[in-house]
Design a protein around this motif. Sequence first.
Motif, PDB file in Angstrom:
ATOM      1  N   TYR A 233     134.650  75.573 -30.744  1.00 12.92           N
ATOM      2  CA  TYR A 233     133.675  76.317 -29.933  1.00 12.92           C
ATOM      3  C   TYR A 233     134.055  77.777 -29.756  1.00 12.92           C
ATOM      4  CZ  TYR A 233     136.973  74.362 -26.465  1.00 12.92           C
ATOM      5  OH  TYR A 233     138.100  73.944 -25.795  1.00 12.92           O
TER       6      TYR A 233
ATOM      7  N   ALA B 215     135.166  79.723 -32.222  1.00 12.78           N
ATOM      8  CA  ALA B 215     134.692  80.434 -33.406  1.00 12.78           C
ATOM      9  C   ALA B 215     133.194  80.714 -33.322  1.00 12.78           C
ATOM     10  CB  ALA B 215     134.997  79.618 -34.665  1.00 12.78           C
ATOM     11  N   ASP B 216     132.464  79.848 -32.643  1.00  9.83           N
ATOM     12  CA  ASP B 216     131.015  80.000 -32.484  1.00  9.83           C
ATOM     13  C   ASP B 216     130.680  79.593 -31.051  1.00  9.83           C
ATOM     14  OD1 ASP B 216     128.317  80.210 -32.744  1.00  9.83           O
ATOM     15  OD2 ASP B 216     128.064  78.500 -34.091  1.00  9.83           O
TER      16      ASP B 216
ATOM     17  N   ALA C  37     128.528  79.280 -28.831  1.00 10.01           N
ATOM     18  CA  ALA C  37     127.219  78.920 -28.293  1.00 10.01           C
ATOM     19  C   ALA C  37     127.415  77.823 -27.249  1.00 10.01           C
ATOM     20  CB  ALA C  37     126.301  78.444 -29.411  1.00 10.01           C
TER      21      ALA C  37
ATOM     22  N   ASN D 257     127.849  74.317 -28.434  1.00 16.01           N
ATOM     23  CA  ASN D 257     129.121  73.996 -29.072  1.00 16.01           C
ATOM     24  C   ASN D 257     130.218  73.755 -28.043  1.00 16.01           C
ATOM     25  OD1 ASN D 257     127.933  74.147 -31.576  1.00 16.01           O
ATOM     26  ND2 ASN D 257     128.428  76.316 -31.842  1.00 16.01           N
TER      27      ASN D 257
ATOM     28  N   LYS E 231     127.418  71.425 -35.970  1.00 18.60           N
ATOM     29  CA  LYS E 231     126.828  72.262 -34.933  1.00 18.60           C
ATOM     30  C   LYS E 231     125.308  72.324 -35.038  1.00 18.60           C
ATOM     31  CE  LYS E 231     131.142  74.827 -34.669  1.00 18.60           C
ATOM     32  NZ  LYS E 231     131.859  76.102 -34.829  1.00 18.60           N
TER      33      LYS E 231
ATOM     34  N   HIS F 111     123.274  72.237 -37.679  1.00 20.42           N
ATOM     35  CA  HIS F 111     122.679  73.049 -38.733  1.00 20.42           C
ATOM     36  C   HIS F 111     122.928  72.434 -40.106  1.00 20.42           C
ATOM     37  CE1 HIS F 111     122.845  75.895 -35.375  1.00 20.42           C
ATOM     38  NE2 HIS F 111     121.877  76.538 -35.972  1.00 20.42           N
TER      39      HIS F 111
ATOM     40  N   ASN G 174     122.655  76.712 -43.209  1.00 20.02           N
ATOM     41  CA  ASN G 174     122.727  76.945 -41.774  1.00 20.02           C
ATOM     42  C   ASN G 174     121.369  76.926 -41.076  1.00 20.02           C
ATOM     43  OD1 ASN G 174     124.536  77.200 -39.575  1.00 20.02           O
ATOM     44  ND2 ASN G 174     124.019  79.361 -39.344  1.00 20.02           N
TER      45      ASN G 174
ATOM     46  N   GLU H 158     124.489  83.229 -41.934  1.00 16.22           N
ATOM     47  CA  GLU H 158     125.918  83.192 -41.651  1.00 16.22           C
ATOM     48  C   GLU H 158     126.304  81.874 -41.007  1.00 16.22           C
ATOM     49  OE1 GLU H 158     129.358  85.699 -39.204  1.00 16.22           O
ATOM     50  OE2 GLU H 158     127.229  86.205 -38.987  1.00 16.22           O
TER      51      GLU H 158
ATOM     52  N   ILE I 123     129.437  79.689 -39.239  1.00 12.72           N
ATOM     53  CA  ILE I 123     130.770  79.761 -38.634  1.00 12.72           C
ATOM     54  C   ILE I 123     131.171  78.348 -38.244  1.00 12.72           C
ATOM     55  CG2 ILE I 123     132.204  80.777 -36.833  1.00 12.72           C
ATOM     56  CD1 ILE I 123     130.141  83.002 -36.573  1.00 12.72           C
TER      57      ILE I 123
END
Length: 340
Positions: free
Chosen positions: A4, A6-7, A9, A12, A210, A212, A217, A337, A339
């Motif tokens: 979480y 690294a990304d 949101a 996450n 996540k 996606h 993505n 992108e 991640i």
Amino acid sequence: MRFYQADPALENYWRGVILFGNNFATYKFALAHALYEVERSNTLITLEALALPFSHHICQHLKQAPKQTLNMAKPGPFLKACMQFNNGEITLEQFLQATVKHGFKVVLDAFHNVSGGPIDRQFFINETRESKGIRLTDDFYRLAETPQFLNLAHETDARWTLVEKAWEMNLPPQLLDVHYDAQEEVLFTRLSSSRITLTSCRNSLNGYQKGHCFYCNAPVSLERGHAQLADVDHFLPLAAQTAMPGVNLNGVWNLVLACQECNRGANGKFARVPDLRLLYRLHDRNEYFINSRLPLHEAIINQTGNNEPKRRAFLNERWNEALQCRLQKWDPPVQQEIIL
């Protein structure tokens, strides 16, 4: 924590709790389901309001999987009340009183703990001493507005099922082998001559990606009938099986969720081999599985290697073997992108 951080949101952070938090009992999953369902017009949610959905989910799971804690030989007063209610020995009112008194003693304080400490985002504040309830934070309300919110209930139940199945089977780790049934879209294992269904493959994979598509993505859905319903795809296609006899291409390590366009659209992957950089992404995704444990981590370790360098080498070797089958390389035509 990298999952979480690294990304970062909100969904996450929530997935971090569900996928990576410690599990000594399954109350965390029941609390998550209660929060998905409870009426949220007021930020203060009383224990009485939480008690019915929270205890309902525990009772339903107890009917299918009697082991809802690591030590069922000495169940606490809450689990005893759940079993008594399921057996018709106490009334609903008595059951809910027992839930309020005993059901929330540990889970409210432990819910946000991952890797030995609390995550940076809190979805509720424990106010049982002041207000006999919990107070939802702005982060929870923002989470409920995200497109991924509907997926979270499916992911939570898949994780819950995996945990209780692992406790129920109590298999030696070296014997655990997980396979994918494409027709029924489930993960299963075998115990002696019996097949044991573990959980929905799609629901189990989604959280680690996540929410996606693994390749481009694009957001995917777990809701049947949804236009963005994810496909389960073999990263290395089954057409490469002849080059690697004895390798389980139906193993979790080789399964990803893809949007329909990447999997079977005009420029879709089909029986082609994804680009090498996507193989590195697969390695990262598999490491998330291993760090979340119970029981998919053991299956991936058994199939790919008992340490990170061996697992990375295993994927590289299988990727090269797939190319030796004269399969073409493939890259998604459009990619956002990603991640992991």
